[in-house]
Structure formats: C-alpha cells, structure tokens
Enzyme design. Structure first.
Site, PDB file in Angstrom:
ATOM      1  CB  CYS A  25      -0.889  -0.009   1.048  1.00  0.00           C
ATOM      2  SG  CYS A  25      -2.086   1.329   1.443  1.00  0.00           S
ATOM      3  CG  ASP A  27      -0.642   4.076   5.266  1.00  0.00           C
ATOM      4  OD1 ASP A  27       0.451   4.424   6.144  1.00  0.00           O
ATOM      5  OD2 ASP A  27      -2.040   3.882   5.760  1.00  0.00           O
ATOM      6  NE  ARG A  29      -0.805   4.822   8.994  1.00  0.00           N
ATOM      7  CZ  ARG A  29      -1.973   4.252   9.235  1.00  0.00           C
ATOM      8  NH1 ARG A  29      -2.369   4.627  10.497  1.00  0.00           N
ATOM      9  NH2 ARG A  29      -2.919   3.880   8.286  1.00  0.00           N
TER      10      ARG A  29
END
Length: 201
Positions: A25, A27, A29
């Site tokens: 992903c 993302d 994080r």
C-alpha cells in the site's frame, strides 16, 4: 551512514540484485525496507492504494515483469496492512472521489466474500477484508502472463501473501505461498479458510 558503513553508497551504485519484491500500500506508515529489516537495494517495491494488482494496470504489470524477468527476484510478497483506509472505504461503500474507481476492485473482493464477511463479527470485518484483499491480489499476481511464463520455463519464484500490523509492527503470514500454477487452488483455499479460523495478533 557513510561513517557507520564505509562503502555503503558505492555498493548501491552497482546493479541492484534484490531477491524480494514487495507489492504494498502507498500508506506512509508501511515502509517496505524497514518492515522487512532490509537495506536499500535489497527489496524491489511497487505501491498503490490498498496493494491492488489488476490485469489492466500496466504500471504494476511492468514492475512485476521487470522484477521477474530482469532482476530475477525469488519472492514476491503482496502485503496488506491493518487499518487500511482504502479497504475501510470499500467495506463501507464510502465515496472518496476519483479513487472510488480504484477501490471498486476491493469492493469486488468484498462482494465475492460477502457470506464469509457477514459471518465474521463486525469488529473484525475490516481486518478480514484486508486479509482477503491481499489473498486475492496474490491470485492476480499468479495469473499474470509474467508469472505463467516464468513458471513455464522453470524459474524459481514464489508469491506470498502477508499483512502488516501498524499497531504492533508484526507481519502476519496469510498461509498462501505459490510456486507454480498447480499450487494455486489449494493454497487459495487454505488461505481463505484461515481468515475465519485464525485469530490474528
């Protein structure tokens, strides 16, 4: 880094030869190298919203082809993550804009496994869809012409499904590891069964 490991950057200038590809992903994080404990140059990475692999996405397909045919990676990991906003939007049917068209692929996964998801307690449904999505994307990778051709010529490459826990930093093995098309059906069934029977950390 140069002080701690003299010659580190000189080594990076050489042709990359990673054994691993990470499809994950976007993302912020979820940094592949950090999670896998690998240095730059040790993992080849493709990222998009909710780690989706579709057969019309030439970006993903070209990256997989380069990894398999040119770099000769030995492992491709499709890695979802708990707390994925894209998966949550797909689960709830939330409109987010242009990305709705991309998230439709995850809604297809949701709809395919509706009975399974309905049988899971509501508090765990998002995590279950994260797992199901990663499993389905492993299948999509395995069914690309790149992988079919690689396995047909006897190339040693395995496709895995994992989920990363942002809450605890742990990788969960989704019980799907595919080294040939002949392995796919049984591995898929095992992984789907595990979504309902295994309590994740």
């Amino acid at each position: 880094m140069a002080r701690q490991r003299p010659g580190f950057f000189t080594g990076l200038m050489a042709q990359q030869k990673p054994k691993y590809m990470w499809i994950g992903c976007s993302d912020s994080r979820v940094p592949a190298n950090v999670i896998m404990g690998l240095d730059p140059g040790e993992v080849f990475v493709h990222r998009n919203i909710a780690n989706v692999v579709v057969h019309s996405d030439l970006n993903a397909l070209s990256t997989i082809q380069f990894a398999v045919d040119v770099i000769k990676v030995e492992h491709i990991t499709v890695v979802g993550h708990y707390g994925c906003s894209g998966v949550q939007a797909a689960l709830a049917g939330t409109r987010v804009g242009l990305a709705d068209n991309w998230l439709r692929h995850i809604q297809d996964v949701r709809d395919r496994h509706k009975a399974l998801l309905d049988a899971i307690p509501e508090a765990r449904r998002r995590d279950a869809l994260v797992e199901l999505n990663a499993i389905e994307q492993v299948v999509n990778v395995c069914q690309t012409t790149v992988m079919i051709d690689a396995w047909a010529r006897g190339q040693n490459v395995t496709v895995h499904g994992w989920v990363y826990g942002i809450h605890d930093g742990l990788l969960q093995n989704l019980q799907i590891g595919v080294s040939s098309l002949a392995d796919l059906e049984a591995a898929y069934k095992t992984a789907i069964d595990a979504v309902t029977s295994v309590e994740r950390a």
